[in-house]
Design an enzyme around this catalytic site. Structure first.
Site, PDB file in Angstrom:
ATOM      1  N   VAL A 183      41.317  50.934 -70.070  1.00  0.00           N
ATOM      2  CA  VAL A 183      41.424  51.059 -68.538  1.00  0.00           C
ATOM      3  C   VAL A 183      42.471  50.311 -67.889  1.00  0.00           C
ATOM      4  CG1 VAL A 183      39.863  50.845 -66.352  1.00  0.00           C
ATOM      5  CG2 VAL A 183      38.727  51.084 -68.689  1.00  0.00           C
ATOM      6  N   SER A 184      43.168  50.800 -67.073  1.00  0.00           N
ATOM      7  CA  SER A 184      44.053  50.024 -66.100  1.00  0.00           C
ATOM      8  C   SER A 184      43.183  49.082 -65.082  1.00  0.00           C
ATOM      9  CB  SER A 184      44.999  51.097 -65.375  1.00  0.00           C
ATOM     10  OG  SER A 184      45.484  50.201 -64.213  1.00  0.00           O
ATOM     11  N   GLY A 208      41.078  51.485 -62.557  1.00  0.00           N
ATOM     12  CA  GLY A 208      39.658  51.690 -62.922  1.00  0.00           C
ATOM     13  C   GLY A 208      39.369  53.020 -63.578  1.00  0.00           C
ATOM     14  N   ALA A 253      43.956  48.207 -62.422  1.00  0.00           N
ATOM     15  CA  ALA A 253      44.236  48.453 -61.176  1.00  0.00           C
ATOM     16  C   ALA A 253      43.875  49.793 -60.653  1.00  0.00           C
ATOM     17  CB  ALA A 253      45.854  48.509 -60.910  1.00  0.00           C
ATOM     18  N   HIS A 305      29.993  47.869 -51.283  1.00  0.00           N
ATOM     19  CA  HIS A 305      29.470  49.307 -52.051  1.00  0.00           C
ATOM     20  C   HIS A 305      29.884  49.228 -53.340  1.00  0.00           C
ATOM     21  CE1 HIS A 305      28.533  53.437 -53.538  1.00  0.00           C
ATOM     22  NE2 HIS A 305      27.987  53.678 -52.098  1.00  0.00           N
ATOM     23  N   GLY A 307      40.872  61.435 -70.713  1.00  0.00           N
ATOM     24  CA  GLY A 307      41.654  60.373 -70.362  1.00  0.00           C
ATOM     25  C   GLY A 307      41.658  59.161 -71.578  1.00  0.00           C
ATOM     26  N   PRO A 308      42.353  58.163 -71.414  1.00  0.00           N
ATOM     27  CA  PRO A 308      42.565  57.100 -72.198  1.00  0.00           C
ATOM     28  C   PRO A 308      40.969  56.241 -72.507  1.00  0.00           C
ATOM     29  CG  PRO A 308      43.455  56.306 -70.264  1.00  0.00           C
ATOM     30  CD  PRO A 308      43.083  57.563 -69.976  1.00  0.00           C
TER      31      PRO A 308
END
Length: 317
Positions: free
Chosen positions: A200-201, A205, A203, A107, A196-197
């Site tokens: 992207v992290s 997303g 880990a 998915h 938010g920033p």
């Protein structure tokens, strides 16, 4: 926001009339210890009830359905719901246990906490659901430093979820033509998030957070491993492909020997599951494929309210 004790006296009078529902989609369904930790976080506050849980191992995705009340101030504005802290607690557990770089599934997903959707129930309003969606979006963006995109009633212009997902490449498999593995995009986002920033992290997303009237989720198994045929049928059924209005679909692998048409019915009282089932069966027959009877992955709004009332009463007794 701290809970105002004066609100506590009002709870019993609003439980049955002002309820909000949250569908929380987490990118994990195979690690039972992780799911247990997320669920424990969701049960810390007895004023929020997990009324349903739907894990899919092939998709590697789990949906939790949560319900609680909403409280207003003297001006009639929504100011508090236990759902807010419960969702954050579950998100915290998920971010602490799931690494998107190590994740794979059939998915699509763009985040560990991939989607958070709020619905009004009973006499609650869509404005109240949108208020909670925006509050949770701010919390997720600030606390976990995860980019958040708002959609539907939570977005200033009502931007649709599928439009945002399409802009971000949500629908494009990045492994074997039918799987989503790791973080599939650059760390700099092509579209500025609402909270938010902008980086992207890998880990964690990103997260989608929205509010809208009730959406029914209905899946139809196709007895074929040919995912291209399932995608063709899905496209022809969907509103985007010229099929049924207010129906969104995905053709996905689900298990070793079958595929599935995953359907989102945006107005289930107008275009319901029976009509979608008939359309899929007709199109599948043209491809020489057999179809099984579809299934809902969640309760109806009436059943959600009924289960909530039973569970909350049991907690208080």
């Amino acid at each position: 926001m701290a809970f105002n004790p004066s609100c506590k006296d009002k709870k019993k009078s609003i439980d049955q009339s002002l309820l909000l529902c949250c569908k929380l989609f987490i990118s994990e369904a195979r690690n039972h210890a992780t799911l247990d930790a997320i669920e424990r976080a969701g049960r810390l506050d007895p004023e929020t009830v997990i009324v349903n849980k739907f894990p899919d191992r092939s998709y590697n995705r789990t949906r939790y359905t949560l319900v609680s009340y909403v409280v207003h101030d003297i001006t009639g504005s929504a100011v508090y719901s236990p759902l807010r802290q419960t969702v954050l607690a579950m998100a915290d557990a998920a971010f602490g246990a799931v690494n998107l770089e190590l994740h794979s599934g059939a998915h699509p997903r763009l985040g560990v906490v991939d989607d958070i959707l709020f619905h009004p129930l009973a006499r609650a309003s869509l404005d109240e659901a949108a208020w909670l969606a925006k509050a949770v979006a701010t919390d997720i963006g600030n606390r976990f430093q995860v980019p958040v995109y708002l959609y539907a009633a939570a977005h200033p212009t009502g931007k649709a979820l599928d439009t945002i997902r399409r802009e971000l490449g949500f629908y494009r498999p990045n492994f074997m033509g039918n799987q989503w593995v790791g973080w599939p995009m650059p760390e700099m986002l092509p579209e500025k998030p609402d909270e938010g920033p902008t980086t992207v992290s890998r880990a964690r997303g990103i997260s989608m957070i929205g509010a809208r009237p009730w959406v029914a989720l209905y899946n139809i198994p196709i007895l074929s491993r040919d995912v291209s045929a399932a995608r063709k049928i899905a496209r022809m059924v969907s509103a985007r492909g010229g099929g049924l209005p207010t129906v969104q679909t995905l053709g996905l692998v689900n298990g070793e020997d079958s595929t599935e048409i995953a359907c989102m019915l945006l107005e289930p009282n107008q275009i319901g599951a029976d009509r979608v089932q008939n359309q899929v069966e007709m199109l599948a027959a043209e491809e020489g494929l057999d179809v099984e009877k579809g299934y809902f992955t969640d309760f109806s709004p009436e059943m959600v309210i009924e289960n909530y009332m039973k569970l909350i009463s049991a907690e208080r007794d």
